[in-house]
Design an enzyme around this catalytic site. Structure first.
Site, PDB file in Angstrom:
ATOM      1  N   SER A  42       3.623 -13.422   8.883  1.00 51.30           N
ATOM      2  CA  SER A  42       2.324 -13.163   8.244  1.00 51.30           C
ATOM      3  C   SER A  42       2.527 -13.296   6.746  1.00 51.30           C
ATOM      4  O   SER A  42       3.633 -13.039   6.231  1.00 51.30           O
ATOM      5  CB  SER A  42       1.857 -11.745   8.564  1.00 51.30           C
ATOM      6  OG  SER A  42       0.764 -11.388   7.741  1.00 51.30           O
ATOM      7  N   TYR A  94       4.336  -2.950   9.057  1.00 51.91           N
ATOM      8  CA  TYR A  94       4.087  -4.291   9.625  1.00 51.91           C
ATOM      9  C   TYR A  94       4.611  -5.363   8.668  1.00 51.91           C
ATOM     10  O   TYR A  94       5.288  -6.308   9.089  1.00 51.91           O
ATOM     11  CB  TYR A  94       2.585  -4.414   9.858  1.00 51.91           C
ATOM     12  CG  TYR A  94       2.043  -5.780  10.225  1.00 51.91           C
ATOM     13  CD1 TYR A  94       1.982  -6.195  11.561  1.00 51.91           C
ATOM     14  CD2 TYR A  94       1.521  -6.628   9.248  1.00 51.91           C
ATOM     15  CE1 TYR A  94       1.435  -7.430  11.896  1.00 51.91           C
ATOM     16  CE2 TYR A  94       0.975  -7.854   9.570  1.00 51.91           C
ATOM     17  CZ  TYR A  94       0.935  -8.251  10.894  1.00 51.91           C
ATOM     18  OH  TYR A  94       0.383  -9.472  11.231  1.00 51.91           O
TER      19      TYR A  94
HETATM   20  N1  LIG Z   1      -5.236 -12.468  12.778  1.00 49.50           N
HETATM   21  C1  LIG Z   1      -4.686 -12.398  11.566  1.00 49.50           C
HETATM   22  O1  LIG Z   1      -5.389 -12.223  10.540  1.00 49.50           O
HETATM   23  C2  LIG Z   1      -3.195 -12.546  11.403  1.00 49.50           C
HETATM   24  C3  LIG Z   1      -2.699 -12.692  10.093  1.00 49.50           C
HETATM   25  C4  LIG Z   1      -1.326 -12.824   9.926  1.00 49.50           C
HETATM   26  C5  LIG Z   1      -0.481 -12.818  11.022  1.00 49.50           C
HETATM   27  N2  LIG Z   1      -0.984 -12.670  12.266  1.00 49.50           N
HETATM   28  C6  LIG Z   1      -0.030 -12.666  13.395  1.00 49.50           C
HETATM   29  O2  LIG Z   1      -0.430 -13.618  14.349  1.00 49.50           O
HETATM   30  C7  LIG Z   1       0.005 -13.196  15.641  1.00 49.50           C
HETATM   31  C8  LIG Z   1      -1.168 -13.242  16.607  1.00 49.50           C
HETATM   32  O3  LIG Z   1      -2.142 -12.320  16.184  1.00 49.50           O
HETATM   33  P1  LIG Z   1      -3.673 -12.396  16.633  1.00 49.50           P
HETATM   34  O4  LIG Z   1      -4.467 -12.188  15.408  1.00 49.50           O
HETATM   35  O5  LIG Z   1      -3.910 -13.566  17.502  1.00 49.50           O
HETATM   36  O6  LIG Z   1      -3.750 -11.022  17.466  1.00 49.50           O
HETATM   37  P2  LIG Z   1      -4.436 -10.659  18.881  1.00 49.50           P
HETATM   38  O7  LIG Z   1      -4.487  -9.174  18.904  1.00 49.50           O
HETATM   39  O8  LIG Z   1      -5.679 -11.443  19.075  1.00 49.50           O
HETATM   40  O9  LIG Z   1      -3.353 -11.188  19.920  1.00 49.50           O
HETATM   41  C9  LIG Z   1      -2.077 -10.603  20.010  1.00 49.50           C
HETATM   42  C10 LIG Z   1      -1.627 -10.682  21.447  1.00 49.50           C
HETATM   43  O10 LIG Z   1      -0.327 -10.070  21.518  1.00 49.50           O
HETATM   44  C11 LIG Z   1      -0.288  -9.300  22.702  1.00 49.50           C
HETATM   45  N3  LIG Z   1       0.711  -8.239  22.592  1.00 49.50           N
HETATM   46  C12 LIG Z   1       0.657  -7.132  21.793  1.00 49.50           C
HETATM   47  N4  LIG Z   1       1.711  -6.343  22.022  1.00 49.50           N
HETATM   48  C13 LIG Z   1       2.470  -6.978  22.954  1.00 49.50           C
HETATM   49  C14 LIG Z   1       3.689  -6.647  23.602  1.00 49.50           C
HETATM   50  N5  LIG Z   1       4.343  -5.521  23.349  1.00 49.50           N
HETATM   51  N6  LIG Z   1       4.187  -7.525  24.518  1.00 49.50           N
HETATM   52  C15 LIG Z   1       3.525  -8.671  24.792  1.00 49.50           C
HETATM   53  N7  LIG Z   1       2.351  -9.015  24.233  1.00 49.50           N
HETATM   54  C16 LIG Z   1       1.835  -8.182  23.321  1.00 49.50           C
HETATM   55  C17 LIG Z   1      -1.691  -8.728  22.854  1.00 49.50           C
HETATM   56  O11 LIG Z   1      -1.953  -8.300  24.178  1.00 49.50           O
HETATM   57  C18 LIG Z   1      -2.532  -9.924  22.428  1.00 49.50           C
HETATM   58  O12 LIG Z   1      -2.868 -10.741  23.521  1.00 49.50           O
HETATM   59  C19 LIG Z   1       0.614 -11.810  15.455  1.00 49.50           C
HETATM   60  O13 LIG Z   1       2.022 -11.899  15.342  1.00 49.50           O
HETATM   61  C20 LIG Z   1       0.027 -11.353  14.139  1.00 49.50           C
HETATM   62  O14 LIG Z   1       0.841 -10.411  13.499  1.00 49.50           O
HETATM   63  C21 LIG Z   1      -2.320 -12.545  12.491  1.00 49.50           C
END
Ligand SMILES: NC(=O)c1ccc[n+]([C@@H]2O[C@H](COP(=O)([O-])OP(=O)(O)OC[C@H]3O[C@@H](n4cnc5c(N)ncnc54)[C@H](O)[C@@H]3O)[C@@H](O)[C@H]2O)c1
Length: 255
Positions: free
Chosen positions: A142, A155
């Site tokens: 991130s 985080y």
């Molecule tokens: N959305 C944003 O703004 C953003 C920004 C920077 C980084 N990210 C990163 O991108 C990645 C995806 O995020 P997203 O926004 O799609 O989130 P999201 O919540 O839509 O999806 C995350 C998925 O991870 C799964 N998950 C959570 N804990 C888990 C575990 N212990 N074991 C297996 N699966 C698990 C959840 O069930 C979910 O399906 C993450 O690593 C997040 O940190 C997201």
């Protein structure tokens, strides 16, 4: 993209948000996708969308924080889809609040999911990749891990750790064919972002102020992130290793 047809990818957290987009994009390129998520219903929905579009995918339920469950999960993936060529550590989680309002139980949960989860999968899969022709690993960190993010101290520490870990693994194992890179999404429109921003007026204000700060004037989408991840997994990116790439509409710009 070159070099993807017939490969097998494990994508964690592919039952929602950014990971779902990555799974769909890889499947379009002929990759067999293991959709791995703690939320089996979400994973099955991603698989349904992929198979309806003519791709190949299977859902696997896994809590990535559980090492021995991850060992069994990878055995099931290999039995169902063949040996794994591509790993995308995408699953992540946070509960946003000021650091001084957090406690060690919450730190543990955040570190288990965002740092130990990717470590577990890489520790299990890299030896298997070394037995074959190597492999491609894309770790989803991130921009919080590069520039910090208020309300996301622990985080951010994990994501910074993922960036540094990825560079180290790339240095240790690049010559043996393990190609590791990191993608840093900026604020992207997913369920995780909705939780971070919060409900009601405060959430709307945060979103609007981010959109004003982002040079491209919008939040990211799953499609914005899926292309670079698929590219890094392809043979088009065979000479790219140990890099950290932000996909943030220009919110952060790194030299
Ligand atoms: N959305 C944003 O703004 C953003 C920004 C920077 C980084 N990210 C990163 O991108 C990645 C995806 O995020 P997203 O926004 O799609 O989130 P999201 O919540 O839509 O999806 C995350 C998925 O991870 C799964 N998950 C959570 N804990 C888990 C575990 N212990 N074991 C297996 N699966 C698990 C959840 O069930 C979910 O399906 C993450 O690593 C997040 O940190 C997201």
């Amino acid at each position: 993209m070159k070099g993807l047809t017939g490969k097998t990818a494990v994508i964690t957290g592919a039952g929602s948000g950014l990971g779902c987009g990555m799974a769909q994009r890889m499947a379009e390129e002929g990759v067999r996708v293991a959709v791995v998520d703690i939320n089996l219903a979400g994973a099955e929905e991603t698989v349904r969308e992929i198979t309806e579009a003519g791709g190949e995918a299977r859902a696997f339920e896994l809590d990535i924080t559980d090492y021995s469950a991850a060992v069994s999960c990878i055995e099931s993936v290999e039995a169902g889809l063949g040996s794994v060529d591509i790993l995308v550590n995408n699953a992540g989680w946070d509960a946003a609040m000021p650091f001084l309002d957090t406690d060690p139980d919450l730190w543990k949960k955040i570190i288990d999911i965002n740092l130990y989860g990717p470590l577990n999968l890489q520790h299990i899969l890299v030896p298997k990749m070394l037995e074959h022709d190597g492999g491609k690993i894309i770790n989803i960190a991130s921009d919080a891990g590069r520039v910090g993010s208020s309300g996301e101290a622990v985080y951010s520490a994990c994501k910074g750790g993922v960036i540094a870990f990825s560079k180290t693994l790339a240095r240790e194992l690049g010559r043996k064919g393990i190609i590791v890179n990191t993608v840093c999404p900026g604020p992207s429109d997913t369920p995780l972002f909705a939780d971070f921003a919060g409900e009601g007026e405060a959430g709307k204000k945060l979103r609007a102020s981010l959109e004003r700060s982002i040079p491209l004037r919008r939040l990211g989408t799953a499609d914005d992130i899926a292309g670079i991840v698929t590219f890094l997994a392809s043979s088009e990116a065979d000479f790219i290793i140990g890099q950290t790439i932000s996909v943030s509409g220009g919110l952060t710009m790194h030299g």
